[in-house]
Design an enzyme around this catalytic site. Structure first.
Site, mmCIF file in Angstrom:
data_model
loop_
_atom_site.group_PDB
_atom_site.id
_atom_site.type_symbol
_atom_site.label_atom_id
_atom_site.label_comp_id
_atom_site.label_asym_id
_atom_site.label_seq_id
_atom_site.Cartn_x
_atom_site.Cartn_y
_atom_site.Cartn_z
ATOM 1 N N HIS A 128 -8.679 -0.503 -8.358
ATOM 2 C CA HIS A 128 -10.103 -0.739 -7.198
ATOM 3 C C HIS A 128 -10.436 0.353 -7.315
ATOM 4 O O HIS A 128 -10.364 1.716 -7.927
ATOM 5 C CB HIS A 128 -9.162 -1.345 -5.958
ATOM 6 C CG HIS A 128 -8.964 -0.180 -5.082
ATOM 7 N ND1 HIS A 128 -8.686 -0.167 -3.764
ATOM 8 C CD2 HIS A 128 -8.148 1.275 -5.715
ATOM 9 C CE1 HIS A 128 -8.452 0.924 -3.295
ATOM 10 N NE2 HIS A 128 -8.295 1.794 -4.389
ATOM 11 N N CYS A 142 -12.591 8.086 -4.685
ATOM 12 C CA CYS A 142 -12.618 6.802 -4.402
ATOM 13 C C CYS A 142 -13.523 5.962 -4.859
ATOM 14 O O CYS A 142 -13.526 4.555 -5.264
ATOM 15 C CB CYS A 142 -12.015 6.087 -2.501
ATOM 16 S SG CYS A 142 -10.506 7.061 -2.548
ATOM 17 N N HIS A 144 -9.518 3.162 -10.279
ATOM 18 C CA HIS A 144 -7.805 3.791 -10.107
ATOM 19 C C HIS A 144 -6.998 3.254 -9.860
ATOM 20 O O HIS A 144 -7.618 2.083 -8.816
ATOM 21 C CB HIS A 144 -8.713 5.020 -9.237
ATOM 22 C CG HIS A 144 -9.085 4.813 -7.554
ATOM 23 N ND1 HIS A 144 -10.107 4.327 -7.570
ATOM 24 C CD2 HIS A 144 -7.710 4.808 -6.577
ATOM 25 C CE1 HIS A 144 -9.751 4.456 -5.824
ATOM 26 N NE2 HIS A 144 -8.206 4.253 -5.646
ATOM 27 N N HIS A 195 -3.093 2.425 -7.530
ATOM 28 C CA HIS A 195 -2.214 2.437 -6.443
ATOM 29 C C HIS A 195 -1.200 1.930 -7.291
ATOM 30 O O HIS A 195 -1.401 0.286 -7.674
ATOM 31 C CB HIS A 195 -2.334 2.541 -5.128
ATOM 32 C CG HIS A 195 -3.204 3.433 -4.791
ATOM 33 N ND1 HIS A 195 -3.997 4.275 -4.532
ATOM 34 C CD2 HIS A 195 -5.405 2.593 -4.620
ATOM 35 C CE1 HIS A 195 -4.428 4.822 -4.152
ATOM 36 N NE2 HIS A 195 -5.763 3.869 -4.473
ATOM 37 N N ASP A 225 -0.667 -8.389 -8.824
ATOM 38 C CA ASP A 225 0.077 -7.280 -9.422
ATOM 39 C C ASP A 225 -1.224 -7.106 -10.969
ATOM 40 O O ASP A 225 -1.435 -8.388 -11.838
ATOM 41 C CB ASP A 225 1.546 -7.490 -9.746
ATOM 42 C CG ASP A 225 2.236 -6.970 -10.439
ATOM 43 O OD1 ASP A 225 1.541 -5.714 -10.284
ATOM 44 O OD2 ASP A 225 3.193 -6.908 -11.199
ATOM 45 N N HIS A 226 -0.909 -6.016 -11.262
ATOM 46 C CA HIS A 226 -1.810 -5.573 -12.542
ATOM 47 C C HIS A 226 -3.148 -6.028 -12.925
ATOM 48 O O HIS A 226 -3.180 -6.710 -13.786
ATOM 49 C CB HIS A 226 -1.231 -6.113 -13.289
ATOM 50 C CG HIS A 226 0.652 -4.953 -13.805
ATOM 51 N ND1 HIS A 226 1.175 -5.102 -12.961
ATOM 52 C CD2 HIS A 226 0.515 -4.077 -14.729
ATOM 53 C CE1 HIS A 226 1.948 -4.164 -13.663
ATOM 54 N NE2 HIS A 226 2.097 -3.691 -14.406
ATOM 55 N N GLU A 232 -0.437 2.483 0.644
ATOM 56 C CA GLU A 232 -1.500 2.497 -0.443
ATOM 57 C C GLU A 232 -0.761 3.581 -1.666
ATOM 58 O O GLU A 232 -1.186 3.894 -2.269
ATOM 59 C CB GLU A 232 -2.732 3.247 -0.601
ATOM 60 C CG GLU A 232 -3.649 3.024 -1.865
ATOM 61 C CD GLU A 232 -4.918 2.836 -0.819
ATOM 62 O OE1 GLU A 232 -5.631 1.868 -1.362
ATOM 63 O OE2 GLU A 232 -4.980 4.047 -0.983
HETATM 64 NI NI NI Z 1 -7.593 3.924 -4.239
#
Ligand code: NI
Length: 135
Positions: free
Chosen positions: A14, A33, A39, A41, A79-80, A124
């Site tokens: 995200h 961010c 990036h 998580h 997911d992914h 997160e």
């Molecule tokens: Ni983030």
């Protein structure tokens, strides 16, 4: 009252970005961010269902059923994926954990067959999590 928890994990990318702000304001507000190249998580989700055990089964909710509901309605959609681009229920929203946990709640609300959806925790990172109880 018994509280039953199912943990699920998913990985997603995200970027925190508010389109109503300038690039400079976004950098100031979100720091790294806001990086335009995304990036990721490894998120952990904890879904808690509260209720009394059914006298026949001894369960508040069958955890294999809860697992399937979470996977079908939430983790398979996240997911992914890129939370900003790929996820219908995050369209137009800042992809903070706060906003994400509220939308995850909405995906699960009304779909729990026994007991009541009590809380959702979304980690997160190991050290940072948000919790939502539906209001
Ligand atoms: Ni983030």
């Amino acid at each position: 009252m018994i509280y039953v928890t199912r943990r699920e994990v998913f990985s997603a990318s995200h970027r925190l970005h508010n389109p109503e702000l300038s690039d400079e304001e976004n950098t100031e507000l979100f720091g790294k961010c806001n990086s335009p190249n995304w990036h990721g998580h490894n998120y952990t989700l904890e879904v808690v269902v509260a209720g009394d055990p059914d006298p026949k089964s001894g369960y508040v909710i069958d955890l294999s059923v809860l697992k399937k509901i979470i996977q079908e309605n939430v983790t398979s959609k996240l997911d992914h994926r890129n939370l900003n681009l790929d996820v219908d229920f995050m369209k137009g929203k800042i992809t903070s954990s706060e906003n994400l946990v509220v939308e995850i709640w909405k995906q699960l609300a009304g779909k729990i067959p026994s007991g009541n959806l009590y809380s959702i925790k979304l980690y997160e990172t190991e050290n940072n999590y948000v919790e939502y109880k539906g209001e």
